[in-house]
Scaffold this motif. Structure first.
Motif, PDB file in Angstrom:
ATOM      1  N   PRO A 118      -8.069  41.461  16.671  1.00 55.94           N
ATOM      2  CA  PRO A 118      -8.022  42.295  15.460  1.00 55.94           C
ATOM      3  C   PRO A 118      -8.042  41.497  14.155  1.00 55.94           C
ATOM      4  CG  PRO A 118      -6.392  43.024  17.068  1.00 55.94           C
ATOM      5  CD  PRO A 118      -6.899  41.694  17.537  1.00 55.94           C
ATOM      6  N   LEU A 119      -7.782  40.184  14.240  1.00 59.11           N
ATOM      7  CA  LEU A 119      -7.745  39.340  13.040  1.00 59.11           C
ATOM      8  C   LEU A 119      -9.051  38.587  12.822  1.00 59.11           C
ATOM      9  CD1 LEU A 119      -4.224  37.713  13.595  1.00 59.11           C
ATOM     10  CD2 LEU A 119      -4.756  39.756  12.253  1.00 59.11           C
ATOM     11  N   ALA A 120      -9.989  38.766  13.725  1.00 59.78           N
ATOM     12  CA  ALA A 120     -11.183  37.911  13.749  1.00 59.78           C
ATOM     13  C   ALA A 120     -12.015  37.975  12.476  1.00 59.78           C
ATOM     14  CB  ALA A 120     -12.054  38.269  14.958  1.00 59.78           C
ATOM     15  N   ARG A 121     -12.000  39.113  11.793  1.00 60.54           N
ATOM     16  CA  ARG A 121     -12.801  39.244  10.572  1.00 60.54           C
ATOM     17  C   ARG A 121     -11.971  39.053   9.295  1.00 60.54           C
ATOM     18  NH1 ARG A 121     -17.809  40.609  12.066  1.00 60.54           N
ATOM     19  NH2 ARG A 121     -18.094  41.695  14.050  1.00 60.54           N
ATOM     20  N   GLN A 122     -10.689  38.803   9.458  1.00 58.62           N
ATOM     21  CA  GLN A 122      -9.842  38.548   8.294  1.00 58.62           C
ATOM     22  C   GLN A 122      -9.816  37.070   7.917  1.00 58.62           C
ATOM     23  OE1 GLN A 122      -5.897  40.319   8.536  1.00 58.62           O
ATOM     24  NE2 GLN A 122      -6.658  41.901   9.923  1.00 58.62           N
TER      25      GLN A 122
END
Length: 262
Positions: A118-122
């Motif tokens: 879920p953090l991959a694009r942050q």
């Protein structure tokens, strides 16, 4: 790197302690942040040295990567902003029990990968500080990562352990993460005044057929002083040779990504 791209995840691993692994994670992370990258640092060492080095007392933290791996909380709920720019997913001593607790979990090798998804694009880059062992936590890191960076002290005993680490990398690549690649060896604690350090540096790439990420990180008392301040050497001794070397390494890592995506 575009802001919509998924983060590049790098496991920083060596089963031998005392090779400046945690120092490298903190320093490269700070250098990447200086270059405008959105950086997440993940402390996977039960000793929580990275967490402490960045100014946080692990004994005062109620939640850490341990609860994330057990599925009790989401990674986003545990993140901590650091003064130098990178975001930290901290560790506590509780992580020491993780191997036993995860032993019977189905699909345990994928737990960290799933937690970070879920953090991959942050973030642009996620650096995983692995423990000084080749146990389940290191396997989790390599399963989640696209590349492995190996800090290596420029001395013979440290040199000898690379083969065992590479065997683990190849096992993970065969069983749980086919896209995993060895980025290279990062020479650390390098003393240019000694023939031994220079000899080990010269042999590393040839002996194992892997790249050497440079420049070598010089041995310096400045590195020991930085954790006491809760900062990296880029903040405590910004003009030092060690800080300059880590800036070059950060730029080199960005260059390897560019080459891999073109």
């Amino acid at each position: 790197m575009t802001t919509s791209a998924k983060a590049r995840i790098i496991a920083v691993a060596n089963q031998k302690g005392g090779v400046a692994k945690t120092t490298s994670v903190a320093s490269i992370g700070a250098a990447l942040a200086d270059l405008g990258q959105r950086v997440l640092l993940v402390d996977l060492d039960p000793q929580a040295c990275l967490t402490f080095s960045l100014g946080y007392d692990p004994e005062t933290l109620e939640r850490s990567v341990h609860q994330v791996l057990l599925g009790e909380v989401k990674a986003a709920e545990v993140l901590i902003e650091t003064e130098e720019g990178p975001v930290l997913l901290p560790a506590t001593i509780e992580l020491a029990t993780a191997e036993q607790q995860l032993l019977m979990r189905t699909g345990r090798e994928q737990l960290l990968k799933a937690a970070l998804a879920p953090l991959a694009r942050q973030f642009d880059v996620i650096l995983l500080d692995c423990p000084p062992s080749l146990g389940i936590l290191t396997t989790l890191a390599m399963t989640a990562a696209s590349g492995v960076l190996i800090p290596l002290q420029c001395e013979t005993l440290s040199h000898r352990g690379v083969g065992q680490l590479l065997d683990t990398v190849y096992d993970v690549k065969r069983m749980t993460n086919r896209r995993l690649k060895v980025i290279g060896v990062l020479p650390t604690l390098f003393d240019s005044r000694t023939n031994h350090s220079r000899l080990v540096l010269d042999r590393i790439g040839a002996d194992y057929g892997i790249d050497v990420v440079g420049p070598p990180i010089p041995k310096s008392v400045r590195f020991a002083e930085a954790p006491a301040a809760g900062r990296s050497i880029l903040a405590t001794a910004r003009s030092s040779k060690g800080a300059a070397a880590y800036r070059e390494v950060a730029q080199a890592l960005l260059g390897t990504e560019t080459a891999a995506t073109t």
